[in-house]
Design a protein around this motif. Structure first.
Motif, mmCIF file in Angstrom:
data_model
loop_
_atom_site.group_PDB
_atom_site.id
_atom_site.type_symbol
_atom_site.label_atom_id
_atom_site.label_comp_id
_atom_site.label_asym_id
_atom_site.label_seq_id
_atom_site.Cartn_x
_atom_site.Cartn_y
_atom_site.Cartn_z
ATOM 1 N N ASN A 59 52.875 16.193 26.489
ATOM 2 C CA ASN A 59 52.383 17.551 26.740
ATOM 3 C C ASN A 59 51.809 18.252 25.502
ATOM 4 O O ASN A 59 51.665 19.475 25.486
ATOM 5 N N ALA A 60 51.501 17.522 24.478
ATOM 6 C CA ALA A 60 50.905 18.149 23.292
ATOM 7 C C ALA A 60 49.561 18.771 23.661
ATOM 8 O O ALA A 60 48.732 18.140 24.312
ATOM 9 N N CYS A 61 49.359 20.020 23.283
ATOM 10 C CA CYS A 61 48.118 20.752 23.608
ATOM 11 C C CYS A 61 47.783 20.676 25.099
ATOM 12 O O CYS A 61 46.612 20.630 25.484
ATOM 13 N N LYS A 62 48.777 20.719 25.920
ATOM 14 C CA LYS A 62 48.571 20.479 27.354
ATOM 15 C C LYS A 62 47.574 21.437 27.991
ATOM 16 O O LYS A 62 46.799 21.047 28.871
ATOM 17 N N THR A 63 47.586 22.708 27.594
ATOM 18 C CA THR A 63 46.745 23.697 28.268
ATOM 19 C C THR A 63 45.454 24.030 27.524
ATOM 20 O O THR A 63 44.717 24.920 27.945
ATOM 21 N N TYR A 64 45.174 23.348 26.429
ATOM 22 C CA TYR A 64 43.898 23.568 25.744
ATOM 23 C C TYR A 64 42.743 23.286 26.703
ATOM 24 O O TYR A 64 42.728 22.270 27.388
ATOM 25 N N THR A 65 41.755 24.177 26.720
ATOM 26 C CA THR A 65 40.590 23.965 27.573
ATOM 27 C C THR A 65 39.299 23.944 26.759
ATOM 28 O O THR A 65 38.618 22.933 26.671
ATOM 29 N N THR A 66 38.967 25.073 26.142
ATOM 30 C CA THR A 66 37.666 25.195 25.469
ATOM 31 C C THR A 66 37.780 25.357 23.961
ATOM 32 O O THR A 66 36.755 25.430 23.270
ATOM 33 N N LYS A 67 38.966 25.449 23.427
ATOM 34 C CA LYS A 67 39.132 25.666 21.996
ATOM 35 C C LYS A 67 39.230 24.342 21.250
ATOM 36 O O LYS A 67 39.506 23.298 21.835
ATOM 37 N N GLY A 68 39.032 24.402 19.928
ATOM 38 C CA GLY A 68 38.957 23.153 19.187
ATOM 39 C C GLY A 68 39.683 23.161 17.862
ATOM 40 O O GLY A 68 40.316 24.129 17.461
ATOM 41 N N TYR A 69 39.604 22.015 17.207
ATOM 42 C CA TYR A 69 40.078 21.817 15.840
ATOM 43 C C TYR A 69 41.596 21.970 15.708
ATOM 44 O O TYR A 69 42.098 22.355 14.654
ATOM 45 N N ALA A 70 42.314 21.653 16.754
ATOM 46 C CA ALA A 70 43.779 21.699 16.703
ATOM 47 C C ALA A 70 44.336 20.319 16.378
ATOM 48 O O ALA A 70 43.768 19.291 16.752
ATOM 49 N N GLY A 72 53.907 15.879 18.265
ATOM 50 C CA GLY A 72 55.299 16.103 18.620
ATOM 51 C C GLY A 72 55.453 16.489 20.077
ATOM 52 O O GLY A 72 54.495 16.922 20.734
ATOM 53 N N TYR A 73 56.646 16.368 20.582
ATOM 54 C CA TYR A 73 56.970 16.695 21.969
ATOM 55 C C TYR A 73 56.633 18.159 22.254
ATOM 56 O O TYR A 73 57.174 19.060 21.648
ATOM 57 N N LYS A 74 55.687 18.388 23.145
ATOM 58 C CA LYS A 74 55.259 19.716 23.576
ATOM 59 C C LYS A 74 54.741 20.603 22.440
ATOM 60 O O LYS A 74 54.751 21.828 22.537
ATOM 61 N N ALA A 75 54.277 20.010 21.379
ATOM 62 C CA ALA A 75 53.670 20.797 20.299
ATOM 63 C C ALA A 75 52.408 21.493 20.810
ATOM 64 O O ALA A 75 51.581 20.879 21.492
ATOM 65 N N LEU A 76 52.290 22.792 20.552
ATOM 66 C CA LEU A 76 51.155 23.606 21.009
ATOM 67 C C LEU A 76 50.925 23.489 22.516
ATOM 68 O O LEU A 76 49.795 23.625 22.996
ATOM 69 N N GLU A 77 51.977 23.302 23.269
ATOM 70 C CA GLU A 77 51.831 23.030 24.708
ATOM 71 C C GLU A 77 51.049 24.106 25.452
ATOM 72 O O GLU A 77 50.193 23.802 26.281
ATOM 73 N N PHE A 78 51.338 25.373 25.204
ATOM 74 C CA PHE A 78 50.734 26.456 25.983
ATOM 75 C C PHE A 78 49.692 27.257 25.208
ATOM 76 O O PHE A 78 49.192 28.263 25.703
ATOM 77 N N ASN A 79 49.351 26.830 24.038
ATOM 78 C CA ASN A 79 48.347 27.526 23.236
ATOM 79 C C ASN A 79 46.943 27.149 23.688
ATOM 80 O O ASN A 79 46.702 26.043 24.153
ATOM 81 N N ASN A 80 46.022 28.100 23.535
ATOM 82 C CA ASN A 80 44.617 27.777 23.799
ATOM 83 C C ASN A 80 43.728 28.565 22.843
ATOM 84 O O ASN A 80 42.972 29.454 23.239
ATOM 85 N N ASP A 81 43.869 28.257 21.554
ATOM 86 C CA ASP A 81 43.006 28.893 20.565
ATOM 87 C C ASP A 81 42.733 27.911 19.434
ATOM 88 O O ASP A 81 43.286 26.819 19.404
ATOM 89 N N ASP A 82 41.898 28.315 18.507
ATOM 90 C CA ASP A 82 41.330 27.381 17.551
ATOM 91 C C ASP A 82 42.202 27.128 16.320
ATOM 92 O O ASP A 82 42.957 27.996 15.860
ATOM 93 N N ALA A 83 42.059 25.922 15.796
ATOM 94 C CA ALA A 83 42.400 25.589 14.410
ATOM 95 C C ALA A 83 43.869 25.750 14.061
ATOM 96 O O ALA A 83 44.208 26.198 12.973
#
Length: 208
Positions: free
Chosen positions: A56-67, A71-82
């Motif tokens: 589930n790392a970066c699971k909800t990322y859609t249009t943002k980049g450079y992340a 790790g387990y669920k790292a940045l799971e619900f984030n959706n912003d850059d860098a």
């Protein structure tokens, strides 16, 4: 769903794992994607040059980049850059909330775990910034440092438990605490402590 299902013209990508990049609409704008693990970057559509490794790392990322999330669920619900998040639940965010913090570094188990909108934090160590929700521009290094405060901002806390008992709901700002238990604080600590400087073991430990 299959990894990178029904996607078109995505270059320089590495996608491994069930439901990795499984939105069904990953576009050419998502070049440079690396997604390894179950549901890593599962919602990605056009965010470029993201690296997500882990369940589930970066699971909800859609249009943002450079992340970069490892790790387990790292940045799971984030959706912003860098953002950079390394560790168990590092920078995870909270399901159902708008999680849009950007340009931060979260290294350590549960570092910045419930952050929602605080940009530019650097949290390094076990449970650093554990309860921060909207605190921004903090530099926190050391186990359990600044781990109770929710809205503290623009602070430097270096050392185990530095500013570790500054309470939730007090937007303490502009402090520098360096050393074990430096400016530890308590349930009575308020924004009256803004701008304080504490250097050395237990310096200003019980500041209010």
């Amino acid at each position: 769903a299959d990894a990178l299902s029904t996607s078109t013209d995505v270059d320089l990508a590495v996608v491994i794992g069930k439901d990795a990049c499984a939105s069904g609409n990953v576009t050419a704008a998502a070049d440079g994607t690396i997604a390894i693990g179950y549901s890593a970057l599962a919602a990605l559509t056009s965010g470029a040059y993201n690296t997500a490794i882990g369940y589930n790392a970066c699971k909800t990322y859609t249009t943002k980049g450079y992340a970069t999330a490892v790790g387990y669920k790292a940045l799971e619900f984030n959706n912003d850059d860098a953002n950079v998040a390394i560790g168990y639940l590092a920078g995870q965010g909270v399901s159902g909330q708008s999680v849009t913090f950007e340009s931060g570094v979260y290294i350590g188990s549960e570092a910045g775990k419930v952050l929602s909108t605080g940009d530019g934090n650097v949290l390094v160590g076990y449970h650093t910034g554990l309860a921060l929700t909207t605190g921004a521009s903090n530099v926190v290094i050391g186990a359990n440092a600044l781990d109770v405060a929710t809205t503290a901002t623009q602070n430097v806390a270096i050392g185990a438990d530095a500013m570790g008992a500054v309470p939730a709901g007090q937007a303490v700002a502009g402090c520098v605490a360096i050393g074990l238990n430096a400016m530890l604080g308590s349930g009575s600590t308020t924004t009256g402590a803004d701008g304080s400087v504490a250097t050395g073991k237990e310096a200003l430990k019980i500041i209010t």
